[in-house]
Design an enzyme around this catalytic site. Structure first.
Site, PDB file in Angstrom:
ATOM      1  N   THR A 170       0.870  -1.174   0.000  1.00 21.93           N
ATOM      2  CA  THR A 170       0.000   0.000   0.000  1.00 21.93           C
ATOM      3  C   THR A 170       0.908   1.226   0.000  1.00 21.93           C
ATOM      4  OG1 THR A 170      -1.721  -1.135   1.217  1.00 21.93           O
ATOM      5  CG2 THR A 170      -1.686   1.269   1.431  1.00 21.93           C
ATOM      6  N   GLY A 192      -5.421  -4.604   6.853  1.00 20.17           N
ATOM      7  CA  GLY A 192      -6.533  -3.676   6.664  1.00 20.17           C
ATOM      8  C   GLY A 192      -7.675  -3.856   7.645  1.00 20.17           C
TER       9      GLY A 192
END
Lengths: 313, 313
Positions: free
Chosen positions: B171, B225
């Site tokens: 990410t 996440g």
């Protein structure tokens, strides 16, 4: 501690013609949740059942009765959170199931993920045994009128304080503490009338529409979704309780803070871990109800607390 | 105040073979953002440009090089936030555009909404003039290997500390303060290898993947996440700064808190409104870089701060 559940039926410029229907709905919803808690059920099951009842009720903007997007379609979202381990289940862009909150609960228990959207959420729901319904079966007459009204007058995106925003009114939510002291929160919505296709609001976003932490409390919010998510309204209330505010003060401070900063309205219901209640809204009205010590407390106007004897259903 | 940008390229068990590529990428990204800031550009434009560069780079899990879902498809998400007015743009379930962060920026500037997903996000992007790319053009060899590896060994959903989780690594994010003191944050990701179709993670959720408030600071997060969103990691760091902690302490406290409570790892980069820097990760590695006073600072190992002279590009 005595188990408790508090529910809301959405904050906004609710017209007088819909006040009684919403009050009946939140009272019935609180009773369904309270019954589960009184029988020793979990907070998760209680908040799901309370929300399921309102998802079936056309007086609320969730499940059947959800408002319509710009293309006249229903696109719903819901979230549920467990304060014990912070587990989350949430869904968004749901078009053809009656109870998004029940799918969200299955995401919490049966998926390695927390939030599923669109086609993937549908695939998951079907795998879990949920049945689709025809999308048009979710559309109420009121939702059609709200969209027609929006298309005539427009401008939800800039729903300033005091402007008409009935189209988006009626998100539902519940916060409960069960006999083991565990907290759960559930929130479900059809979003706002005339929203763009694919718009995702605050409801499935953890910390915005929903938050639960057994060490602090639980919050479900409602109102102008884009403002709520920019402000992380539920998590802001949680953090205010963590730093020593009682539920009602924390709820009021965060809602006032959001409304001052972003010029849009919201409401929230809150329980602290010790069971104190917070109810606040900067919108014109918000329907809410809770049951404690054989009394049901409820209201929809500012500073209104109505009370009736409550006989367990 | 001197404008500043800090970027990250993802937290996780990054293998040694990918360390140099990631370091090169974050340094180039910081330089692109810093150049915009030095020329008087806005923090929003700087963080977008910094992230766009990493979205093009196969060393990162965002844009080209995004990891694949269980069906071998790319499904990307991104968010951007402006600390001045708390405006947000975010997208999720994006399948065939190279730069989700640029679409997110257009949501911020051109939509009444904050988050668009799936088909609706695609419709919006096309209206705004973005061109689709063939979905297979976004797939790198590394992403294919990561999915094959996942399908052999599975179990991302329970990615405990120390277990292999390379598949989800990379990410990207950026936090900047411009010459007017405005803060912006951008985060973009392909999610985690082998995720379910329709899985939405922390990146598009405001307060989880991204948060910016000119009165406090800005944060971009990376890591597991589902844990980040349950903990509202970005907003937790913001609230710790608001209550008086410097950026580095706030970042460390929140990441340790999340990791202790949820047994998964994460990382974050933070700037306070006064420009002090926070960098912390509980994962094995996280690539990061920032530029200040003609030096570029960067690192990827725990407690590593490398430094080189920086000549403006």
């Amino acid at each position: 501690m005595e188990p408790i559940i508090i529910v809301h039926g959405g904050a906004g410029d609710i017209p007088l013609s819909r006040v009684q229907g919403k009050l009946n709905g939140v009272k019935a919803s609180a009773a369904v949740g309270q019954k589960i808690l009184a029988q020793g059920g979990t907070a998760l099951d209680a908040v799901e059942a309370a929300v399921v009842l309102m998802e079936k009720d056309e007086y609320f903007n969730a499940g059947y009765g959800s408002v319509l997007n710009l293309k006249g379609q229903v696109e719903m979202e819901a979230s549920i959170m467990c304060g014990n381990n912070l587990d989350v289940g949430a869904v968004t862009l749901i078009k053809d199931f009656l109870h998004p909150i029940s799918i969200a609960h299955k995401v919490l228990t049966n998926s390695p993920h927390s939030l599923l959207g669109g086609e993937g959420a549908k695939m998951f729901a079907l795998e879990m045994g949920f049945s689709t319904v025809p999308p048009e079966s979710l559309i109420s007459e009121n939702a059609k009128s709200a969209l027609a009204e929006f298309l005539k007058h427009g401008e939800f995106g800039r729903t300033e304080i005091g402007l008409r925003d009935e189209g988006g009114v009626g998100t539902v939510g519940a916060v409960a503490i069960d006999c083991n002291g565990h907290i759960a929160v559930a929130t479900s919505t059809g979003g706002m009338s005339g929203k763009a296709v694919g718009r995702i609001g605050d409801t499935p976003q953890i910390g915005s529409g929903t938050y639960a932490d057994d060490n602090i409390g639980g919050v479900s919010t409602t109102g102008h979704g884009e403002s709520i998510l920019k402000y992380c309204l539920a998590h802001s209330i949680i953090k205010l309780m963590q730093s020593g505010n009682v539920a009602n003060t924390a709820t009021k401070l965060a809602i006032n803070g959001m409304t001052e900063r972003l010029k849009n309205t919201a409401g929230a219901i809150t329980l602290s871990k010790s069971g104190d209640v917070g109810i606040n809204f900067s919108s014109k009205r918000m329907a809410w109800a809770y049951i404690r010590s054989n009394k049901i407390y409820f209201g929809i106007e500012k500073d209104e607390i109505l009370e009736e004897d409550y006989v367990s259903i």
